[in-house]
Design an enzyme around this catalytic site. Structure first.
Site, PDB file in Angstrom:
ATOM      1  NE  ARG A   5      11.691  55.428  48.421  1.00  0.00           N
ATOM      2  CZ  ARG A   5      10.708  54.658  47.962  1.00  0.00           C
ATOM      3  NH1 ARG A   5       9.628  54.452  48.689  1.00  0.00           N
ATOM      4  NH2 ARG A   5      10.775  54.106  46.769  1.00  0.00           N
ATOM      5  CE  LYS A  39      12.803  51.336  46.718  1.00  0.00           C
ATOM      6  NZ  LYS A  39      11.997  50.171  47.024  1.00  0.00           N
ATOM      7  NE  ARG A  56      32.967  39.531  53.705  1.00  0.00           N
ATOM      8  CZ  ARG A  56      32.835  39.274  55.013  1.00  0.00           C
ATOM      9  NH1 ARG A  56      33.895  39.212  55.779  1.00  0.00           N
ATOM     10  NH2 ARG A  56      31.654  39.060  55.546  1.00  0.00           N
ATOM     11  CG  LEU A 108      10.179  51.942  51.462  1.00  0.00           C
ATOM     12  CD1 LEU A 108      11.602  52.325  51.864  1.00  0.00           C
ATOM     13  CD2 LEU A 108      10.176  51.340  50.067  1.00  0.00           C
ATOM     14  CE1 TYR A 118      15.538  48.134  47.618  1.00  0.00           C
ATOM     15  CE2 TYR A 118      14.388  48.399  45.533  1.00  0.00           C
ATOM     16  CZ  TYR A 118      14.416  47.944  46.836  1.00  0.00           C
ATOM     17  OH  TYR A 118      13.314  47.318  47.363  1.00  0.00           O
TER      18      TYR A 118
HETATM   19  N1  PMP Z   1       7.390  48.503  50.824  1.00  0.00           N
HETATM   20  C1  PMP Z   1       8.443  47.789  50.383  1.00  0.00           C
HETATM   21  C2  PMP Z   1       9.126  46.865  51.331  1.00  0.00           C
HETATM   22  C3  PMP Z   1       8.888  47.923  49.059  1.00  0.00           C
HETATM   23  O1  PMP Z   1       9.951  47.229  48.623  1.00  0.00           O
HETATM   24  C4  PMP Z   1       8.191  48.794  48.175  1.00  0.00           C
HETATM   25  C5  PMP Z   1       8.589  48.907  46.731  1.00  0.00           C
HETATM   26  N2  PMP Z   1       9.859  49.367  46.548  1.00  0.00           N
HETATM   27  C6  PMP Z   1       7.111  49.520  48.677  1.00  0.00           C
HETATM   28  C7  PMP Z   1       6.732  49.351  50.006  1.00  0.00           C
HETATM   29  C8  PMP Z   1       6.360  50.488  47.803  1.00  0.00           C
HETATM   30  O2  PMP Z   1       7.145  51.621  47.562  1.00  0.00           O
HETATM   31  P1  PMP Z   1       6.964  52.493  46.234  1.00  0.00           P
HETATM   32  O3  PMP Z   1       5.543  52.933  46.195  1.00  0.00           O
HETATM   33  O4  PMP Z   1       7.898  53.625  46.405  1.00  0.00           O
HETATM   34  O5  PMP Z   1       7.301  51.594  45.092  1.00  0.00           O
END
Ligand code: PMP
Length: 287
Positions: free
Chosen positions: A52, A147, A100, A205, A33
């Site tokens: 991303r 993500k 599945r 992330l 996502y």
């Molecule tokens: N780390 C995690 C685990 C997240 O879920 C998010 C938000 N999606 C972030 C960091 C921050 O990422 P962003 O600045 O792209 O929202």
């Protein structure tokens, strides 16, 4: 105007927008996502978010559901249909629908879903007083750079934060070092006024807000370091804050039971938030 969602080629009223029960996103969390902020009707950091998205899909060997140009048209159409000024667009892509079976299906068409959500401006009191975070062991997998919609550890830790009356939980690796929040990146400010955030490895992330703020910090002539920091270092830091597409730059003034610094939002944090808000505004102005 009723809220509208986009699902696999169609715009539908939010309540009628559905996917199949054998969608692999539902069965296996086999999907990814993105959350793209919208400020005054403008998408913020659209290209890095789409980069991303494409990277996450590539790592899972899921095809892009359509060309980037088509995705951009849908993003704009959804913002228009929902009359969205301030909030964000949520996009989800899964490997699609198939009987599945754990292994990849021979043929499947990726599912693409997009929804919008409005967001109120952050309250002044929150920005002045900051938020609190708890710390908790990081029990996630080894590819937190993707993500993925598999967010159960993040869900559990955010719930623990909520039950403790905190805004966020900072997850901690086996060496006592903070990885990141459940849905945000973690930062501290050292005694010599350096902004520190963990380097972007598979352990976190790589937040788009994180990346943009690093550029802003550099452009404004502040110093920073990308390296892990321990919970102990965070608790004795001069300032702390977190970043995400919905929190932007948010002061953190309490970690577990310890106030950070004097327990008030820090000077550098306030300056960085202002620069980051300006950075977003400039995008609306075509900057
Ligand atoms: N780390 C995690 C685990 C997240 O879920 C998010 C938000 N999606 C972030 C960091 C921050 O990422 P962003 O600045 O792209 O929202």
């Amino acid at each position: 105007m009723p809220r509208q969602a986009y699902v696999n080629g169609r715009y539908l009223p939010h309540g009628q927008a559905t996917v199949h029960i054998e969608d692999r996103g539902f069965q296996f969390a086999d999907g990814i996502y993105e959350v793209v902020p919208v400020r005054q009707g403008t998408l913020i950091d659209e290209e890095p978010h789409l980069d991303r998205l494409e990277r996450s899909l590539g790592e899972l060997r899921i095809a892009m559901p359509m060309r980037r140009r088509a995705i951009k048209l849908i993003l704009r159409e959804l913002i228009r249909r929902n009359d969205l000024h301030d909030g964000f667009v949520y996009m989800q892509v899964t490997r699609g629908v198939a009987p599945r079976d754990h292994k990849f299906p021979a043929h499947s068409t990726p599912t693409l879903v997009m929804t919008t959500r409005r967001m109120k401006p952050h309250r002044e009191a929150v920005l002045r007083d900051g938020v609190s975070v708890i710390t908790a062991p990081d029990i996630r997998w080894g590819r937190c750079d993707i993500k993925s919609v598999a967010l159960l550890p993040n869900v559990l830790v955010k719930q623990a934060a909520a039950e403790a009356g905190a805004y966020e939980a900072w997850q901690v690796d086996d060496e006592g070092r903070v990885t990141e929040g459940s849905s945000s990146n973690a930062w501290i400010v050292t005694g010599d006024n350096k902004a520190v955030t963990r380097d972007a490895t598979h352990a976190i992330l790589n937040g788009i807000t994180r990346l943009s703020l690093l550029k802003v910090i550099e452009a404004e002539g502040y110093s920073f370091e990308e390296r892990p920091f321990t919970v102990a270092e965070a608790k004795t830091a001069r300032e702390a804050f977190l970043t995400s597409s919905s929190s932007f730059v948010m002061p953190v003034t309490r970690i577990d039971d310890a106030p950070v610094g004097d327990g008030r939002s820090g000077k550098l944090t306030a300056a960085l938030r202002k620069h980051y808000m300006d950075y977003m505004t400039e995008q609306g102005a075509g900057g």
